[in-house]
Design an enzyme around this catalytic site. Sequence first.
Site, PDB file in Angstrom:
ATOM      1  CG  ASP A 289      -2.279   0.936   0.871  1.00 15.70           C
ATOM      2  OD1 ASP A 289      -2.251   1.639   0.159  1.00 15.70           O
ATOM      3  OD2 ASP A 289      -3.220   0.281   1.682  1.00 15.70           O
ATOM      4  CD  GLU A 494      -6.255   4.991   3.305  1.00 16.02           C
ATOM      5  OE1 GLU A 494      -5.479   4.802   3.853  1.00 16.02           O
ATOM      6  OE2 GLU A 494      -6.017   5.693   2.009  1.00 16.02           O
TER       7      GLU A 494
END
Length: 609
Positions: A289, A494
């Site tokens: 990521d 997020e």
Amino acid sequence: MANELLPPYRDATQPVESRVRDLLSRMTLREKAAQMAQIERCVASPSALSDLPIGSVLSAGGSAPRERASPRDWADMIDRMQHWALASRLGIPILYASDAVHGHNNLYGATIFPHNVALGAIRDGDLARRIGEATALEVRATGIHWTFAPCVAVCRDPRWGRCYESYSEDTDIVRTMTSIVAGLQGSPPRGHPPGHPFLAGRKNVIACAKHFVGDGGTDKGKNEGNTICTFEELEATHMKPYLDCLAQGVSTIMASYSSWNGRPLHSNHYLITEILKGKLGFKGFVMSDWEGIDRLCQPHGSDYRYCISASVNAGIDMIMVPHRYERFLQDLVFLVESGRISMSRIDDAVERILRVKFVVGLFEYPFCDRSLFDVVGCKEHQILAREAVRRSLVLLKNGKDLKKPILPLDKNARRILVAGTHADDIGYQCGGWTITWHGSSGRITIGTTVLEAIREAAGNETEVVYEKCPSEATFSDKEYTYAIVAIGEDAYAEVLGDRTKLGIPFDGATVISLVAGKVPTVVIVISGRPLVFEPELLDKIDALVAAWLPGSEGGGIADVLFGDHDFEGVLPVTWFKSVDQLPMNAGHNAYDPLFPLGYGLKMNLDNRS
């Protein structure tokens, strides 16, 4: 005859594995290391792509060629970068990637589909596949080859800031919706080996199942947190959707920021190499990521060589750097030359990356198909998105008296009040991962708001009054047949969405209470997860509709409110009474929700006289 003049890796008639081996044999260590790097478009340059050559470029959330860039702007930028890459010594093309997680959401004017939690309310794998097909076309129209989707997390706690990226708290529902992989990539032929990457053609995009594994099960729903469970529990709840993705030929898998029993996934050799690549037979490549490897030490990235060695040795093949790629390459080469990373591990990583590049036909067709420009935001895709919106709506309450439902609403009412912060805000409808990383409010892209949809659906003689923040004065000189109040969350992504409290933002409860105390009221909740509705507030309102984050086609909401279609959606997650109950999922011993998983009313339109 012509093929005899080509090196084998350039010969499209040769088997993929032969091409991979031939190209790998011609590469230097530095070229191999460069293939393992993915950089952000803002640092891409002729030297980065021609001299090294870098393996992939991405557009992070909100990273576009310019504000409100057109499909042509995107294609021009990516094709220019591809020309740089093809000028490298071996002419290895780049893979260009973007987060197209609910449509091509970085692109202004693209069709924005409902977020995954909404699609989980429909539980229709065929619809997910069709959305994947439409998304693939709009993504390929801009020259992008690869999307970081789908998220197949099983969200077990709505306090998690990525709850809306999960289809459900139920593993089986998530598994049903993994058919979006076949929509994005195309369906592999019968006999295609599970775990081997696949792409049907130039109108499809590479999919990326994420985030491996357990990201939806972290303690207290903390983003990038720790999932505490046995391997058997991890396998049964969180890993099963990956089996379905592998069966459909998913080409890439992204590691999770989170940890499993304290061990970060970005350095977990057991789960990535022994389980995913070994036991499950995954032959595509595993990627990190965004700066995911940096998080393997504190402060982030402070011991960068450790971060690189721990992640690459664990089995991560491509590193999303995304900015300091020169340091990454220097340190990676040093680690190999010093023996801390084996050459065989580097060759395995690059083999996997090249395999995907050959499978998708990147060497034969590196440039954008500009005949697809007109498919972006086309009518057919808008209709599909509108279908997804109306089918995802969940009716939680209809009438203070069950024998006297308020829905469907009368289109020809004399005067309608539309109120609330979310009634006329396309940004809030779309949520995070829209135009920018975390999304925002306002007219951020093209679409139809709830208010616009109501006005379009209402009768010619009906007056629609809009008050974003109604007050006592709103009711002083007007009588309303009924009111529609749209409230909900701000846009987030997020960690920005992690919450310990899940009340209605923007003083939404006060707005609802005021309006419902004056006129029969339908409340539409636009959110990425359930919100707290106190009993006295729920008693005041006449109808409650969960609309999730519906995206650009608000017309789907009016379709159902006014009875052109019935409600179909059922809850993909448990609607709790209080955050003190969390985590609480169906099957728990103390399961006492406000509305249970799978709950959803219908209006029974067939019974209307």
